[in-house]
Design an enzyme around this catalytic site. Structure first.
Site, PDB file in Angstrom:
ATOM      1  CB  CYS A  79      -1.075  -0.276   1.062  1.00 24.58           C
ATOM      2  SG  CYS A  79      -2.099  -1.389   1.063  1.00 24.58           S
ATOM      3  N   GLY A 106      -1.054   0.748  -5.319  1.00 24.46           N
ATOM      4  CA  GLY A 106      -2.429  -0.082  -4.467  1.00 24.46           C
ATOM      5  C   GLY A 106      -3.634   1.047  -4.931  1.00 24.46           C
ATOM      6  CG  ASN A 111       3.100  -0.398   2.210  1.00 27.41           C
ATOM      7  OD1 ASN A 111       2.744  -1.633   1.896  1.00 27.41           O
ATOM      8  ND2 ASN A 111       4.673  -0.142   2.571  1.00 27.41           N
ATOM      9  N   GLY A 112       1.788  -3.075   4.404  1.00 25.51           N
ATOM     10  CA  GLY A 112       2.705  -4.260   4.760  1.00 25.51           C
ATOM     11  C   GLY A 112       1.528  -5.326   5.732  1.00 25.51           C
ATOM     12  CE1 TYR A 124       5.008  -4.930 -11.400  1.00 26.94           C
ATOM     13  CE2 TYR A 124       4.247  -4.902  -9.334  1.00 26.94           C
ATOM     14  CZ  TYR A 124       4.476  -5.131 -10.145  1.00 26.94           C
ATOM     15  OH  TYR A 124       3.236  -4.718 -11.051  1.00 26.94           O
ATOM     16  CG  ASP A 146       7.933  -8.573 -16.765  1.00 24.45           C
ATOM     17  OD1 ASP A 146       8.117  -7.830 -16.940  1.00 24.45           O
ATOM     18  OD2 ASP A 146       6.631  -9.300 -17.249  1.00 24.45           O
ATOM     19  CG  ASP A 147       8.948  -6.041 -12.799  1.00 27.79           C
ATOM     20  OD1 ASP A 147       8.396  -7.799 -12.743  1.00 27.79           O
ATOM     21  OD2 ASP A 147       8.458  -5.161 -13.775  1.00 27.79           O
TER      22      ASP A 147
END
Length: 498
Positions: free
Chosen positions: A2, A28, A102-103, A260, A368-369
């Site tokens: 988030c 998010g 966030n987490g 990412y 790609d990552d």
């Protein structure tokens, strides 16, 4: 994954919070919310959807005050996408506290049961963020009762207790009515948090956010990253206080942020994300150079957007032409954070369209990552073949994702991961590539360290299966996977009833 932001200033902060959430939207897209404070009243608006769709002029007018917090959310394992779980969350005692998180708490269920059994706090949703808020409220209430006053030290006493009780990854901002802003980071520093300042005629304004870009784009000067286990208290008059957890701390930032999650123009714990991704491309080029079978590559093509810096540097190092072979529809959300496998698969071809001339009769190296579930990679490889590619090689700027992430990224079930119990050759067959090249784990860590030499180690569980909090076992992972399956099933049922 988030996005969170908190601001204490000398003028209305609603627009500043809104603009910061727009800059953090990539973290998010499920829901967004803002809480502001004026004269000890908290004003809230939150709802499911993108930031620009959640807030309108009438909502902004109602968000009064010179300090506030904001949150943009995507649902983690086992949680839902309901309006009820949009953040920030709120409790009315003590003082009135709103929190954005966030987490992911790895002992969230244990804390929920304890709060319920003791009758101390009522948890109304399935979100561990609400649990974190109630633990903070309970410990702050106890600290103020003992000290008989509210001050910075009471906050730090409460936060020491929070850190001792809560396990997992958490970076959070909390608004305390009538007092100020609290920001804190878990003792491992897994999820990012950065503080900045802006000098105003009236004094110093402060902002705390998940990524540096949210601060810099609005004129705030970066002060530093919040340290592992550190708590900041910024009083409503701008006074700044900080203290670090009195227990053990250790900086182990999530390495997937650099691969990412974060924006390329952000700096996290001293490492510029763009620079780390360029270095990932250089490391990957070294590996590819040592594989004779890949000497026939005609063109390097990135999967937009986060892999572009790696692909460009890889092509430069190998002296192979770099081309933009896919055009991205920017009105389609990021497939990685879309809940539901079917929705991700459907969105890939809506999201990307190949430029046929860059593929026709060529041996193509797609970069790609990362490769998580493999759904997107398989669709993209097929698109390259449909566009006329003779061969399609696929390179990942990160190692195989083989393990669940329990610290706030939606990788809950190992069985959903294409690399789980599969060799590189088997994954190549699954996604339809003629060859698959993964980054080495040591090379990935070195790429970040070279950008920020002070970073000694990282949280790498999704690649290595090592969980730094030391409390994750097979039983926990099985329950987590079951919880996510139940949430997915409930979402599907809800959608079928609409």
């Amino acid at each position: 994954m988030c996005g969170i932001v908190g601001v204490v200033a000398y003028s209305p902060v609603n627009q500043t919070l809104y603009d910061a959430l727009l800059l953090l939207q990539h973290r998010g897209q499920d829901a967004a919310g803002i809480v502001t404070e004026e004269a000890s009243y908290l004003y809230t608006h939150k709802a499911p959807g993108l930031v620009q769709n959640v807030f309108h002029t009438r909502h902004m007018r109602e968000l009064r005050g010179n300090m506030g917090i904001g949150h943009c959310r995507y649902p983690t394992a086992g949680s839902s996408s309901s309006e009820q779980e949009a953040q920030p969350f709120y409790v009315n005692a003590p003082f009135g506290i709103a929190l954005g998180h966030n987490g992911n708490l790895t002992n969230g269920e244990e804390l929920r049961q304890t709060l319920f059994k003791t009758g101390m706090r009522h948890i109304n949703t399935g979100s561990d963020s609400e649990i974190l808020l109630n633990v903070l409220a309970l410990e702050l209430e106890r600290a103020v009762r003992v000290s008989e006053t509210f001050d910075a030290q009471a906050v730090f006493t409460a936060m020491n207790a929070v850190h001792r009780r809560c396990r997992g990854a958490y970076a959070a901002v909390a608004l305390i009515a009538g007092h100020g802003l609290v920001a804190f980071r878990d003792p491992y520093g897994i999820r990012p948090l950065i503080v900045g300042r802006q000098e105003m005629p009236e004094g110093t304004a402060w902002m705390v956010a998940s990524e540096s870009v949210a601060l810099e784009a609005q004129g705030f000067k970066i002060v530093r990253d919040v340290a592992p286990g550190e708590t900041l208290f910024i009083a409503r008059d701008g006074q700044f206080f900080s203290q670090t957890f009195d227990g053990p701390t250790r900086l182990l930032p999530c390495i997937f942020e650099y691969v990412y999650l974060a924006r390329p123009d952000s700096t996290l714990d001293g490492a510029l994300i763009y620079d780390t991704r360029v270095r990932m491309g250089a490391k990957l080029a070294e590996k590819i150079r040592g594989i004779p079978e890949l000497s026939d590559i005609d063109v390097v093509i990135p999967i937009p957007d986060s892999s572009r810096p790696s692909a460009m540097e890889l092509a430069r190092k190998l002296k192979i032409p770099y081309r933009e072979g896919f055009v991205k529809n920017r009105y389609i959300g990021r497939t990685f954070i879309m809940p539901g496998q079917a929705l991700r698969r459907k969105s890939v071809r809506q999201k990307l369209n190949p430029v046929s001339v860059e593929f026709k009769n060529k041996v193509v190296l797609l970069v790609d990552d990362s490769i998580v579930r493999g759904t997107t990679s398989k669709e993209i490889v097929q698109m390259a073949r449909d566009a006329g590619a003779r061969k399609v090689y696929f390179a990942s700027a990160s190692p195989p994702v083989r393990y669940s992430n329990v610290y706030g990224i939606d990788m809950p079930s190992q069985k959903e991961l294409v690399a789980y119990q599969h060799s590189d050759e088997e994954v190549a067959r699954v996604i339809g590539a003629d060859a698959l090249i993964y980054q080495e784990m040591r090379a990935l860590e070195d790429a970040v360290r070279e950008s920020a030499p002070t970073l000694a180690e990282f949280e790498t569980s999704c690649f290595t299966g090592h969980y730094v909090t030391g409390d994750i076992d097979a039983t926990y992972l099985a329950k987590l996977a079951l919880g996510r399956a139940d949430a997915t099933k409930q979402k599907s049922l809800a959608e079928s009833e609409e």
